[in-house]
Motif scaffolding. Structure first.
Motif, PDB file in Angstrom:
ATOM      1  N   VAL A  83       8.760  32.392 -19.932  1.00 46.94           N
ATOM      2  CA  VAL A  83       8.930  33.578 -19.032  1.00 46.94           C
ATOM      3  C   VAL A  83       7.353  32.789 -18.623  1.00 46.94           C
ATOM      4  N   HIS A  84       6.042  32.365 -18.963  1.00 49.38           N
ATOM      5  CA  HIS A  84       4.650  32.306 -17.550  1.00 49.38           C
ATOM      6  C   HIS A  84       5.204  30.517 -16.836  1.00 49.38           C
ATOM      7  N   PHE A  85       5.907  30.092 -17.389  1.00 48.43           N
ATOM      8  CA  PHE A  85       6.262  28.693 -16.706  1.00 48.43           C
ATOM      9  C   PHE A  85       7.000  29.078 -15.549  1.00 48.43           C
ATOM     10  N   ASP A  90       8.578  27.226  -9.069  1.00 43.07           N
ATOM     11  CA  ASP A  90       8.995  26.979  -7.841  1.00 43.07           C
ATOM     12  C   ASP A  90      10.552  27.776  -8.870  1.00 43.07           C
ATOM     13  N   ALA A  91      11.472  27.503  -7.156  1.00 46.36           N
ATOM     14  CA  ALA A  91      12.820  28.592  -8.622  1.00 46.36           C
ATOM     15  C   ALA A  91      13.583  26.883  -8.967  1.00 46.36           C
ATOM     16  N   GLY A  92      14.604  27.098  -9.658  1.00 47.41           N
ATOM     17  CA  GLY A  92      15.660  25.971 -10.211  1.00 47.41           C
ATOM     18  C   GLY A  92      14.158  24.898 -10.956  1.00 47.41           C
ATOM     19  N   GLY A 115      13.099  40.003 -14.682  1.00 45.58           N
ATOM     20  CA  GLY A 115      13.499  39.632 -13.618  1.00 45.58           C
ATOM     21  C   GLY A 115      13.380  38.546 -12.902  1.00 45.58           C
ATOM     22  N   LEU A 116      13.228  38.062 -13.808  1.00 46.77           N
ATOM     23  CA  LEU A 116      13.019  36.011 -13.187  1.00 46.77           C
ATOM     24  C   LEU A 116      14.102  35.135 -12.935  1.00 46.77           C
ATOM     25  N   ALA A 117      15.537  36.105 -13.295  1.00 47.86           N
ATOM     26  CA  ALA A 117      16.552  35.433 -12.931  1.00 47.86           C
ATOM     27  C   ALA A 117      16.836  34.691 -11.003  1.00 47.86           C
ATOM     28  N   ASP A 118      16.126  35.127 -10.272  1.00 46.50           N
ATOM     29  CA  ASP A 118      15.983  34.947  -8.914  1.00 46.50           C
ATOM     30  C   ASP A 118      15.081  33.137  -8.928  1.00 46.50           C
ATOM     31  N   LYS A 119      14.209  33.535 -10.302  1.00 47.34           N
ATOM     32  CA  LYS A 119      13.973  31.796 -10.733  1.00 47.34           C
ATOM     33  C   LYS A 119      15.011  30.453 -11.039  1.00 47.34           C
ATOM     34  N   ARG A 120      16.089  31.155 -10.642  1.00 48.47           N
ATOM     35  CA  ARG A 120      16.937  30.277 -12.210  1.00 48.47           C
ATOM     36  C   ARG A 120      16.533  28.679 -12.374  1.00 48.47           C
ATOM     37  N   PRO A 121      16.658  29.523 -13.647  1.00 38.46           N
ATOM     38  CA  PRO A 121      15.716  28.725 -15.072  1.00 38.46           C
ATOM     39  C   PRO A 121      17.102  28.777 -15.526  1.00 38.46           C
TER      40      PRO A 121
END
Length: 227
Positions: A83-85, A90-92, A115-121
Motif C-alpha cells: 500500500v505504501h509503494f 506513479d499509476a500503473g 482509495g488506491l484503485a486509481d493507481k492501477r496496481p
C-alpha cells in the motif's frame, strides 16, 4: 534449457511438495480478512504492521526508487509494504505477486479501502515463481522475507526465472539472505551491488526489536547485468 523446462525439471527431481512454501495451507475466510487476521501471520503482527511496511519503501527510496520507477513485489502478501509503494509510485507502476490466495484477496481489498484503485496496481496469484505471464521488465524488484522461507530448489527456480522480469541495470532487493552466495545469481545475470547488515539500518525505529534484527539481514542490493 529454457526457464519453464528448468522449473519442470526441478519439480520432477524434488517433487511438487518441495515447491510449496510457509503459507501453503493458510486460508482465511471473508470475516477473517475483514478483521485483518492476516496481520497475525506475518512477523511483527498488528503492532509492527505499518512500520515494517514503511521500512521497505524507505529502503528502496534511499537506493534510488522514484515515483516513475516500476516495481515488481515478489511475495507481496497482503500488501503490508504494497500500500505504501502503490501510494508513492506513479499509476500503473506497481505489480505484486503472491502464491497465497487469502493474502491476494486481502491485498486487493486494501487497495479499495485505501482509495488506491486509481493507481492501477496489479496484485495477483503466482505459483512456483513462474514469471512467464509478466509482460514487462521492471526497474526494481523486491523479495522481502520470501526466499528465507524457501528451500534450495525453490531458490534455484526463483533465480532461473527472475531475470526475465528485470531490465538491464535494474535493482533487486532480497532480505533475510544469510543463505545467499554469489554463484546463486549467475542464472539471473545478477551481481551484488551492496550488502546491508543490521548495523547499517535503523531497524529499531521500524518495529524490529534487537533480538530480531539479525534475522532481517543481510539485505542484498543486486543489479541486473546487460543481457
Amino acid at each position: 534449457m529454457g526457464t519453464s523446462a528448468f522449473g519442470g525439471t526441478l519439480k520432477r527431481i524434488f517433487g511438487a511438495r518441495a515447491i510449496a512454501g510457509k503459507y501453503t495451507s493458510l486460508q482465511l475466510d471473508d470475516d477473517a480478512i475483514a478483521r485483518g487476521d492476516y496481520k497475525l501471520h506475518l512477523g511483527g503482527g498488528s503492532e509492527g504492521w505499518d512500520a515494517r511496511g514503511l521500512f521497505q519503501l524507505h529502503l528502496l527510496r534511499a537506493r534510488g526508487l522514484e515515483p516513475s520507477s516500476t516495481l515488481l513485489d515478489i511475495g507481496c502478501g497482503p500488501l503490508r509494504a504494497g500500500v505504501h509503494f502503490i501510494r508513492y509510485l506513479d499509476a500503473g507502476n506497481y505489480q505484486g505477486f503472491d502464491y497465497n490466495a487469502s493474502f491476494v484477496t486481502a491485498g486487493q481489498r486494501l487497495i479499495a479501502e485505501h482509495g488506491l484503485a486509481d493507481k492501477r496496481p496489479s496484485v495477483a496469484m503466482l505459483a512456483d515463481f513462474d514469471f512467464r505471464g509478466v509482460e514487462r521488465r521492471f526497474d526494481y524488484g523486491l523479495a522481502f522475507s520470501v526466499l528465507n522461507h524457501c528451500n534450495e530448489a525453490q531458490r534455484k527456480l526463483f533465480f532461473a526465472n527472475i531475470g526475465r522480469c528485470l531490465a538491464p541495470g535494474a535493482k533487486l532487493f532480497i532480505s533475510h539472505a544469510r543463505w545467499l552466495k554469489e554463484p546463486d545469481l549467475a542464472s539471473a545475470r545478477l551481481s551484488i551491488l551492496n550488502r546491508f547488515d543490521a548495523a547499517d539500518l535503523d531497524l529499531s525505529n521500524y518495529g524490529w526489536p534487537a533480538p530480531e534484527q539479525r534475522s532481517v539481514c543481510p539485505i542484498y542490493e543486486l543489479v541486473k547485468r546487460s543481457d
